[in-house]
Design an enzyme around this catalytic site. Structure first.
Site, PDB file in Angstrom:
ATOM      1  N   LYS A 209     -59.836  11.715  22.450  1.00  0.00           N
ATOM      2  CA  LYS A 209     -59.219  10.664  22.673  1.00  0.00           C
ATOM      3  C   LYS A 209     -58.600  10.931  24.612  1.00  0.00           C
ATOM      4  CE  LYS A 209     -57.450   9.022  17.853  1.00  0.00           C
ATOM      5  NZ  LYS A 209     -56.630   9.938  17.847  1.00  0.00           N
TER       6      LYS A 209
ATOM      7  N   THR B 222     -60.126   1.479   5.962  1.00  0.00           N
ATOM      8  CA  THR B 222     -59.191   1.117   6.124  1.00  0.00           C
ATOM      9  C   THR B 222     -58.817   0.565   7.539  1.00  0.00           C
ATOM     10  OG1 THR B 222     -58.530   3.316   5.198  1.00  0.00           O
ATOM     11  CG2 THR B 222     -56.999   2.161   6.496  1.00  0.00           C
TER      12      THR B 222
ATOM     13  N   ALA C 199     -71.098  -5.873   7.299  1.00  0.00           N
ATOM     14  CA  ALA C 199     -71.403  -5.000   6.422  1.00  0.00           C
ATOM     15  C   ALA C 199     -71.250  -3.020   6.629  1.00  0.00           C
ATOM     16  CB  ALA C 199     -72.966  -4.791   7.095  1.00  0.00           C
TER      17      ALA C 199
ATOM     18  N   GLY D  33     -54.031   4.361  18.734  1.00  0.00           N
ATOM     19  CA  GLY D  33     -54.260   3.432  17.511  1.00  0.00           C
ATOM     20  C   GLY D  33     -53.569   1.744  18.024  1.00  0.00           C
TER      21      GLY D  33
ATOM     22  N   ASP E 214     -59.861  15.357  17.568  1.00  0.00           N
ATOM     23  CA  ASP E 214     -59.941  13.762  17.522  1.00  0.00           C
ATOM     24  C   ASP E 214     -59.065  13.407  18.920  1.00  0.00           C
ATOM     25  OD1 ASP E 214     -59.899  11.078  16.416  1.00  0.00           O
ATOM     26  OD2 ASP E 214     -57.521  11.667  16.774  1.00  0.00           O
TER      27      ASP E 214
ATOM     28  N   GLU F 126     -60.122  -0.130  23.075  1.00  0.00           N
ATOM     29  CA  GLU F 126     -59.170  -0.544  23.350  1.00  0.00           C
ATOM     30  C   GLU F 126     -58.078   0.659  21.684  1.00  0.00           C
ATOM     31  OE1 GLU F 126     -55.992  -1.683  24.846  1.00  0.00           O
ATOM     32  OE2 GLU F 126     -55.513   0.262  23.973  1.00  0.00           O
TER      33      GLU F 126
ATOM     34  N   VAL G  80     -58.123   4.891  21.116  1.00  0.00           N
ATOM     35  CA  VAL G  80     -57.363   5.577  21.591  1.00  0.00           C
ATOM     36  C   VAL G  80     -55.700   5.245  21.285  1.00  0.00           C
ATOM     37  CG1 VAL G  80     -56.514   6.453  23.414  1.00  0.00           C
ATOM     38  CG2 VAL G  80     -58.452   6.246  23.460  1.00  0.00           C
TER      39      VAL G  80
ATOM     40  N   ALA H 172     -56.924 -17.268  22.289  1.00  0.00           N
ATOM     41  CA  ALA H 172     -58.238 -16.587  22.360  1.00  0.00           C
ATOM     42  C   ALA H 172     -58.876 -17.943  23.493  1.00  0.00           C
ATOM     43  CB  ALA H 172     -59.481 -16.195  21.539  1.00  0.00           C
TER      44      ALA H 172
HETATM   45  N1  HSE Z   1     -57.162  10.021  12.951  1.00  0.00           N
HETATM   46  C1  HSE Z   1     -56.801   9.301  13.318  1.00  0.00           C
HETATM   47  C2  HSE Z   1     -55.309   9.947  13.766  1.00  0.00           C
HETATM   48  C3  HSE Z   1     -56.545   7.831  13.555  1.00  0.00           C
HETATM   49  O1  HSE Z   1     -54.907  10.699  12.895  1.00  0.00           O
HETATM   50  O2  HSE Z   1     -55.183   9.336  15.220  1.00  0.00           O
HETATM   51  C4  HSE Z   1     -57.640   7.212  14.906  1.00  0.00           C
HETATM   52  O3  HSE Z   1     -57.686   7.761  15.509  1.00  0.00           O
END
Ligand code: HSE
Length: 430
Positions: A203, A14, A44, A132, A199, A127, A130, A34
């Site tokens: 973070k 994604t 890849a 998004g 997750d 960046e 954490v 930039a």
């Molecule tokens: N799976 C994570 C979330 C997204 O739901 O926040 C990527 O860090």
């Protein structure tokens, strides 16, 4: 214009596909900011994605080949800490900068990777690892650089927030909400990382290390997910004036760091209680600035791609630095020092004296009852839920109290306990 920054991209999930799309769609604006073009030279992915327009980049199914490719920077969007780690190490050894969205990798071995990059004079951008699309890494490293940060708190897992919001607003079951989050591309490959709080803990480890200039072991973060929160808890919380959120909290404490992720009742008067769906929010409290709150989409292809490309722009400008080795290692105290009110849902037999026994246990532990909800049993049921909101309780006290409550003859099932967020003093109100 100066020579292009040549990019090799690993991973076409994604986020990877969105990075390709964003580099093509905003090519001119990105090049202007930039100061030179950002050229996607190689891509890849283990699985070819014929529907993704690679804009002329060379494609290969051998992820490791990128480490040796003729590019200036490798963008690692594979995830996990297996093949991703090998690729990042190889790329650094070969003198290439790295941009990654991989908090699992950083939480596991970020310090080693930063040290390796530092020795080579290379940069690692993270960046996107954490929250998004929220530029919180940049804010902590640059915008708030003059502050001593003493607390961070927020919602850093979009999937959990999406699920809790769907349960609260649409009355969805946990499973339905998770399936929707997966379809929208928010969830990790293994969604237990999202719903069990792993997750978010990864973070928080990354953010707290940056904010407090310390090494934070990921396994020192006390971790609870949202799997035990049910729709009844969400409704009771609402009745009591709270929203249930999955929070990540890190605070400097005497000689250490309190780092924890868990569900919490958040007063509806706080702005963070209104952060819904896939949105994330991070509060950072600095001694000069006071409380700051950053809100934005925390997961999903384009928001995360926005953060990846921001790192590429900084790299192209020559302003993307790699964190120095942390100057200290603070011990993590998890939840041990937390003192906060609690929400308790106690399944109890519906007969005279049971509530009095529950109240007696609380009273002996000097716990004051601030609010109670109990509904009459449905016609066929012989048990009820006693819902209690308490005053402040220390963690050790609540543990012994729960053990005692669980041993009462009138208590007929596992007790749900959810902390009430102790953030009022540091969080902006709505
Ligand atoms: N799976 C994570 C979330 C997204 O739901 O926040 C990527 O860090």
């Amino acid at each position: 214009m100066a020579s292009p920054l040549r990019v090799g991209l690993a991973g076409l999930g994604t986020v990877g596909a969105s990075v390709v799309k964003l580099l093509v769609a905003n090519r001119d604006a990105v090049a202007t900011r930039a100061g030179r073009p950002i050229h996607l030279a190689r891509v890849a992915s283990r699985t070819p994605k014929p529907d993704v327009d690679l804009g002329g980049a060379t494609f290969n199914t051998d992820l490791a080949s990128l480490g040796a490719a003729d590019v200036d920077v490798v963008v690692e969007l594979i995830g996990g800490d297996g093949a991703a780690r090998t690729l990042v190490e190889t790329a650094l050894q070969a003198g290439k900068h790295v941009v990654t969205a991989n908090k699992a990798l950083l939480a596991a071995c970020g310090d080693d990777l930063f040290a390796a990059a530092g020795r080579q004079g290379l940069s690692i951008g993270f960046e996107a690892s954490v929250a998004g699309g929220i530029p919180i890494v940049n804010a902590l490293r640059t915008g708030l650089a003059s502050n001593r940060i003493d607390a961070l708190a927020g919602i850093v897992n979009g999937t959990s927030n999406y699920i809790l919001t769907a349960m609260e607003e649409d009355g969805c079951s946990f499973g339905e909400a998770l399936a929707r989050a997966q379809q929208l591309g928010y969830a990790e490959a293994d969604p237990t990382f999202d719903v069990e709080g792993i997750d978010a803990a990864q973070k928080l480890a990354v953010l707290a290390a940056l904010a407090f200039d310390t090494r934070i072991a990921f396994d020192g973060v006390a971790t609870e997910g949202i799997a035990n929160v049910d729709i009844e808890d969400i409704r009771h919380a609402r009745e009591l004036g709270f929203s249930i959120k999955h929070l990540a909290i890190a605070r400097l404490r005497e000689g250490g760091v309190e780092a924890r992720v868990h569900p919490a009742l958040v007063p509806e008067s706080l702005l963070i209680a209104k952060v819904s769906g896939v949105m994330n929010a991070v509060m950072a409290h600095g001694d000069a600035v006071g409380p700051t709150l950053f809100i934005g989409p925390g997961a999903g292809g384009m928001p995360t791609a926005s953060a990846v490309v921001a790192d590429l722009v900084e790299l192209a400008r020559g302003t993307l630095a790699t964190p120095k080795q942390a100057s200290r290692q603070l011990a993590s105290s998890g939840v041990g020092s937390v003192i906060c009110p609690h929400y308790l849902k106690i399944p109890a037999i519906d007969k005279a004296g049971v509530f009095a026994e529950v109240a007696d246990v609380l009273s002996r532990h000097k716990i004051s009852i601030e609010a109670v909800i109990q509904r009459p049993p449905s016609s066929s049921a012989t048990s009820v839920h006693i819902v209690i909101l308490t005053n402040d309780i220390a963690e050790r006290e609540i543990e012994t109290t729960l053990a005692e409550l669980g041993g009462l003859a009138g208590v007929c099932g596992p007790i749900t306990r959810i902390r009430v967020a102790d953030l009022d003093a540091m969080m902006p109100s709505a």
